[in-house]
Enzyme design. Sequence first.
Site, PDB file in Angstrom:
ATOM      1  N   ARG A   1       0.836  -1.220   0.000  1.00 26.20           N
ATOM      2  CA  ARG A   1       0.000   0.000   0.000  1.00 26.20           C
ATOM      3  C   ARG A   1       0.862   1.259   0.000  1.00 26.20           C
ATOM      4  O   ARG A   1       0.548   2.243  -0.665  1.00 26.20           O
ATOM      5  CB  ARG A   1      -0.939  -0.032   1.208  1.00 26.20           C
ATOM      6  CG  ARG A   1      -1.996   1.043   1.155  1.00 26.20           C
ATOM      7  CD  ARG A   1      -3.053   0.853   2.219  1.00 26.20           C
ATOM      8  NE  ARG A   1      -2.532   1.035   3.566  1.00 26.20           N
ATOM      9  CZ  ARG A   1      -3.225   0.775   4.678  1.00 26.20           C
ATOM     10  NH1 ARG A   1      -4.457   0.312   4.593  1.00 26.20           N
ATOM     11  NH2 ARG A   1      -2.691   0.980   5.866  1.00 26.20           N
TER      12      ARG A   1
ATOM     13  N   LYS B   1      -2.772   6.760   1.162  1.00 23.72           N
ATOM     14  CA  LYS B   1      -2.580   7.093   2.577  1.00 23.72           C
ATOM     15  C   LYS B   1      -1.543   8.217   2.624  1.00 23.72           C
ATOM     16  O   LYS B   1      -0.351   8.002   2.855  1.00 23.72           O
ATOM     17  CB  LYS B   1      -2.129   5.840   3.331  1.00 23.72           C
ATOM     18  CG  LYS B   1      -2.397   5.932   4.817  1.00 23.72           C
ATOM     19  CD  LYS B   1      -2.347   4.563   5.451  1.00 23.72           C
ATOM     20  CE  LYS B   1      -2.243   4.630   6.959  1.00 23.72           C
ATOM     21  NZ  LYS B   1      -3.246   5.408   7.664  1.00 23.72           N
TER      22      LYS B   1
ATOM     23  N   GLU C   1     -16.030   5.770   5.548  1.00 20.69           N
ATOM     24  CA  GLU C   1     -15.278   5.131   6.636  1.00 20.69           C
ATOM     25  C   GLU C   1     -15.299   6.044   7.847  1.00 20.69           C
ATOM     26  O   GLU C   1     -15.948   7.085   7.827  1.00 20.69           O
ATOM     27  CB  GLU C   1     -13.841   4.845   6.190  1.00 20.69           C
ATOM     28  CG  GLU C   1     -13.109   6.075   5.715  1.00 20.69           C
ATOM     29  CD  GLU C   1     -11.700   5.782   5.207  1.00 20.69           C
ATOM     30  OE1 GLU C   1     -11.228   4.652   5.331  1.00 20.69           O
ATOM     31  OE2 GLU C   1     -11.090   6.723   4.705  1.00 20.69           O
TER      32      GLU C   1
HETATM   33  N1  PMP Z   1      -9.119   4.474   6.927  1.00 24.22           N
HETATM   34  C1  PMP Z   1      -8.214   5.437   7.175  1.00 24.22           C
HETATM   35  C2  PMP Z   1      -8.477   6.825   6.703  1.00 24.22           C
HETATM   36  C3  PMP Z   1      -7.045   5.129   7.871  1.00 24.22           C
HETATM   37  O1  PMP Z   1      -6.137   6.083   8.122  1.00 24.22           O
HETATM   38  C4  PMP Z   1      -6.820   3.803   8.298  1.00 24.22           C
HETATM   39  C5  PMP Z   1      -5.540   3.450   8.997  1.00 24.22           C
HETATM   40  N2  PMP Z   1      -5.555   3.775  10.355  1.00 24.22           N
HETATM   41  C6  PMP Z   1      -7.820   2.842   8.047  1.00 24.22           C
HETATM   42  C7  PMP Z   1      -8.934   3.215   7.342  1.00 24.22           C
HETATM   43  C8  PMP Z   1      -7.644   1.413   8.494  1.00 24.22           C
HETATM   44  O2  PMP Z   1      -6.653   0.809   7.737  1.00 24.22           O
HETATM   45  P1  PMP Z   1      -5.700  -0.309   8.346  1.00 24.22           P
HETATM   46  O3  PMP Z   1      -6.563  -1.419   8.810  1.00 24.22           O
HETATM   47  O4  PMP Z   1      -4.817  -0.688   7.212  1.00 24.22           O
HETATM   48  O5  PMP Z   1      -4.955   0.330   9.469  1.00 24.22           O
END
Ligand code: PMP
Length: 287
Positions: A52, A151, A184
């Site tokens: 990622r 990200k 989200e």
């Molecule tokens: N959405 C956002 C905006 C995030 O920054 C994150 C990471 N904290 C997630 C979802 C969750 O992703 P992950 O399970 O890979 O940490």
Amino acid sequence: MALKIWLDDKLVDHEDAKISVFDHGLLYGDGVFEGIRVYNGKIFELTAHIKRLYESAKVIRLDIPMDKDELVKAIEKTVEVNAISDGYIRLVVTRGVGTLGLNPFVCKEGRLIIIADSIQLYPEELYEKGIKVISATTVRNHPLAVPPQVKSLNYLNNILAKIEAVDNDVPEAIMYNHEGYVAEATADNVFIVKNSCVYTPPVEAGALEGVTRDVVIKLAKQEGFEVVEKNLTRADLYICDEFFLTGTAAEVIGIVEIDKRIIGDGKPGKITELLRKKFFKYVRGKK
Ligand code: PMP
């Protein structure tokens, strides 16, 4: 013990881990990052996080100043030197030192920062009791702006949503996309359960493709649940049977109230609890 930070190509004392005020990561939020857990001395889902990171960097045309194998070695070294067996790694790549203008290509080289430390996002009792959330008015990144699956170091939309949460005395906010569908939470993915079926918004709805999300989908399927990725509305959240969030820092946490609507009987639901426990076992059992 004072932390050692990986900076560019070596470990330095944390007092010496310094970045220029001309770094475009600071001036413009120009860069990418990852948050990664360490469980039982093992770096959790490292390959998925590395993938990622490089994909995020590709979208914003940032060259990571190291290849994937070297980066893995640097991360492992940082974890080892800081004696982290259960903790959290923050991996940051900034655009590097440039001028006061926006042009990223005047920055000669990206800068790499690896921090390995401990973390506890929520106190244990909140995992037992579940959390309350609100719907944020701040909209998740539009796909034609900074794409939601990148990200990037620019989290201001999410921070504005977080401010709405804090102003309303709750720890999290749900963000919707420009079409009004659930995207989200500010740093976590969203799941609901309705009639024993597990639903989560598709990545195209504006979610980051969470590493924890993927693991929880896998575990839910292993437990025999149907998992459906589909667009969800605010009302879908209000009338669901169960509601939970997933993320590297938060892990799996139940939601018991949104916008003053109580979810289920006001406690984390049965399927949520099952998946939370399975997740806990999965991450700790996997050495
Ligand atoms: N959405 C956002 C905006 C995030 O920054 C994150 C990471 N904290 C997630 C979802 C969750 O992703 P992950 O399970 O890979 O940490």
